[in-house]
Design an enzyme around this catalytic site. Sequence first.
Site, short mmCIF file in Angstrom:
data_model
loop_
_atom_site.label_atom_id
_atom_site.label_comp_id
_atom_site.label_asym_id
_atom_site.label_seq_id
_atom_site.Cartn_x
_atom_site.Cartn_y
_atom_site.Cartn_z
N ASP A 254 0.87 -1.29 0.08
CA ASP A 254 0.11 -0.03 0.06
C ASP A 254 0.83 1.29 0.04
OD1 ASP A 254 0.88 -0.52 2.66
OD2 ASP A 254 -1.25 -0.66 3.36
N HIS B 185 -1.45 16.20 5.34
CA HIS B 185 -1.73 14.86 5.63
C HIS B 185 -2.51 14.97 6.88
CE1 HIS B 185 2.55 14.86 4.08
NE2 HIS B 185 2.34 13.83 3.70
N GLU C 34 3.02 5.86 -2.99
CA GLU C 34 4.08 6.90 -3.61
C GLU C 34 4.02 6.92 -5.08
OE1 GLU C 34 5.21 8.35 -1.49
OE2 GLU C 34 5.36 7.36 0.30
#
EC number: 3.4.24.28
Length: 901
Positions: free
Chosen positions: A393, A489, A398
Amino acid sequence: MEDLSVPHPSRTPKALGLAVTAALSLTLAAPAAPAAAAPDPDPVPALVAGRETAAPQLVTGLAERAEGTPAAAALAQLAAHPERYRIDPGQLTEVGTERTADGRHTVRFQQYHGGVPVLGAQYLVRLTGAGADQRVESAGGKYFTGLTAPTTAAVPDAMLRGLALGSLADPRARSGATAEDHGLVVLPGGTGRLARHFTVRSSTRRPDGRPTTREVYVDATVGGIALAHDARAPYPAGTRAATVGVPATGTATDAYGRRVQVNTTRLPDGSHQLVDRTRPATITTYDAAGRDLVDFVGGLPADLRPAASPTADFPAATGTGGATDAHLNAGLVYDFYRDRLGREGLDGKGAPIVSLVNMTNDGEPIINASWDGSMMTYGGGGPKYHSFAVALDIAGHEMTHGVIDHTAALVNAGQSGAMNEALADYFGNAVEVTARGMAMTDPKAALLGEAVCRTGTPESCAGRRLDDRRTTVDDYLGTDSSLDQGGVHLNSTIFSGALWDLRRTLDPLTADRLVYRALAEYLTPLDDFVDGRDAVLAAGRSMNLSRAQLRTVAAAFDAHGIRAGWESRLGTDSRALVRAIPTSMAAPAVAGGRWVMGNATGTGDPALYTGSTAGPGTPTRLSPQDGRRHSWAATDGRSAAWLAVGPDAEGKFGMEVLTRPLAGGPVRSLLASRTEQLGEVRISGGDIAFLAEDFATGRTVIRLSRDGAAPVELPLPDGHRPSGLTLKDGLLGWTERWTTGQQERSAATVRSLATGRVTARYESAGSISSTLLAGGRLLWTETPAGPTARSAIRSGALDGSGVTDLLPADSPYAAATPTLTASDQAVTFRTTGSRPADGWTNAALPKLWQLPITGGTPVRVSCNRGGQYEAAADRGTRVLWLDATPGRTDLVVREHPAGHC
């Protein structure tokens, strides 16, 4: 490595059933009249108006014939309907056309203003069919009308480069730093703002080990940093020669010690490298073998070769370092995008895919992973972690950043950056769930990075989880760009959670294709959460999803609070004076019920404005419209003084101190200079003071003008550096610092302007800052030496006769280096905010506190949950500040403190 370095604010799922049920009931609730009397609402908007532009954000439901190539037909569509699109086709340049396997085309145009690209301004036209059956299906994106910004830089290139390098706050970072020039760009907003774009790189490392790398936009008209955010390209891969050999297979050990088959290239000498040529996109994996990350700042070292073995059986180190898993996972991600979504590699054209594993940071393993703009890099883990390449994952996450870079190119800041992370999270987990045959109900399906831990549970190891049930109204972290690029994030799972809900309620294949179509064919670089919702719904319509499926999509976004106007439902207790202002060089000054501030129209206008604290009203321009940037202001409630920065009447770059009455009148110049850095302008009645630093010598002095006279330099002891000016009622205060032997010392000083004598001087071996004249006293913060020291707020008599602690350093309310502002009745200070051990929360963001001028127990100025910045005290307990709670930055005011929240 930036992707997993910010601890997430919450990893505890909320009640899924309650959230989804509430959203469905809100969306599908019947009106009071019989249900049959009201038609079923269409969840897909036919037209979404643009913001700060007359061009629409989205137009759907079209079926208009279009002749010619897709690009020509798309441009003709925009030109044929000026009343619909409000677009000048002459400002558009095609930057790419996506063609799908079923024959659809999406033409992406970049907007230019006078030949200069406009940041994030992309407009898309989507077509179906071919030949005589070709039709325009929809269009939309970001196109900014009303741009009048200049297109020629007024500031010399060398100075712009110097300003870009100077944006690195740490002097150590500036040493040896480079600034790669990408040319001019217009920043959107209002009339626009001309800037020069640099990528600034320094070998100085951040806390997570990465070199400092920033995208910096310097105002090309007046100087100053207009925009800056983290870059994704610290290690440019560059061009490498192709490996000479033939496709082969071998065996290698993975991170768990299992022998697996790997695709390799066999070289003429019989050795093998991890170079997979079985797909159109060559997959190459390099092993840094513990080399320091600084070796890779300029690209892959010339002596680095792909991970290799003398035979087809690779050594065990290939697995422990992460090369085996990186190589296998890159192939799985490639296959997911090709077989499931029809995409040929990260760029859609089969470009090579490169992975780099096992770098170190000062000899220590790196606990992170990243897409750096050209390749994937995976930290080698350590005693507690496997190589980050072990997690499929994470590899999918990325590599999806690479897909995003070649499609929507979502800007890595604020909501667009949070969507960038959210889409990478979604597809990273979708790749793993699909490849591993996991059920969507598996508790680990929604976890990101749960496989990297050597010890601990998957839940404790995961960097994020997509089922944490966070919503905009309950959980959005309102921060400015100083933290996580505005929460890229920290706020990502609000959006990725909605997408993951879709994957659990729709068929997973349908959901993957829906989200991918929204990414590749609808999103543009500056889109926010609501734009993302509209993009997914519009993509659903183009896929011919049923009305029920589209309602399911809308309900998923509703469940996470992603709907138009969500910012207004956050329950703020302040009153907004100016909404959505750019924060660069925007700090308010206030006195006597009047505020003064640059950038105060929400458009990026470089002028200085004033307004009433009783507002909002319409701000009044104070500065002349002369092409310079006017900001860094002070006011005494009757007049303002400020700095103008930019080319002077002779076209030479310089700085000037200006002043004008707030009620109107001529603008008066106090000093203009081409050789000095001017700053910290202060005004009180007929007195104006400011600092001046000589560019050549670095010497800083205080200059003072009284009653309109030419400014004069005030005497200071040799070697003393002034800062923190404060001016009130014929008194001037400041902080000065100097070195005695090896010891740094500082002092808070007061000078009578009438006598020219210093009346008070309070010295300290610690650090003094935030000097203020208020309530007949001199206020300052004082921080003793030591890395964990907290600051006291102190008050000294104006005759130097004594000191009182308004807030002792050992108070539970004391903070490290708080920032002060004060009226004659109250002191307001801002805590700097500190990250809790379990991750950032709104409660941990900077907050404003107030206490009486005589001292006492502080109380909260406002219970707004987000970050509170740049406070300015007016009379009494009134305070203005910049508030980031609602997902943007507003200038707000409160008359009295809220108390305890």
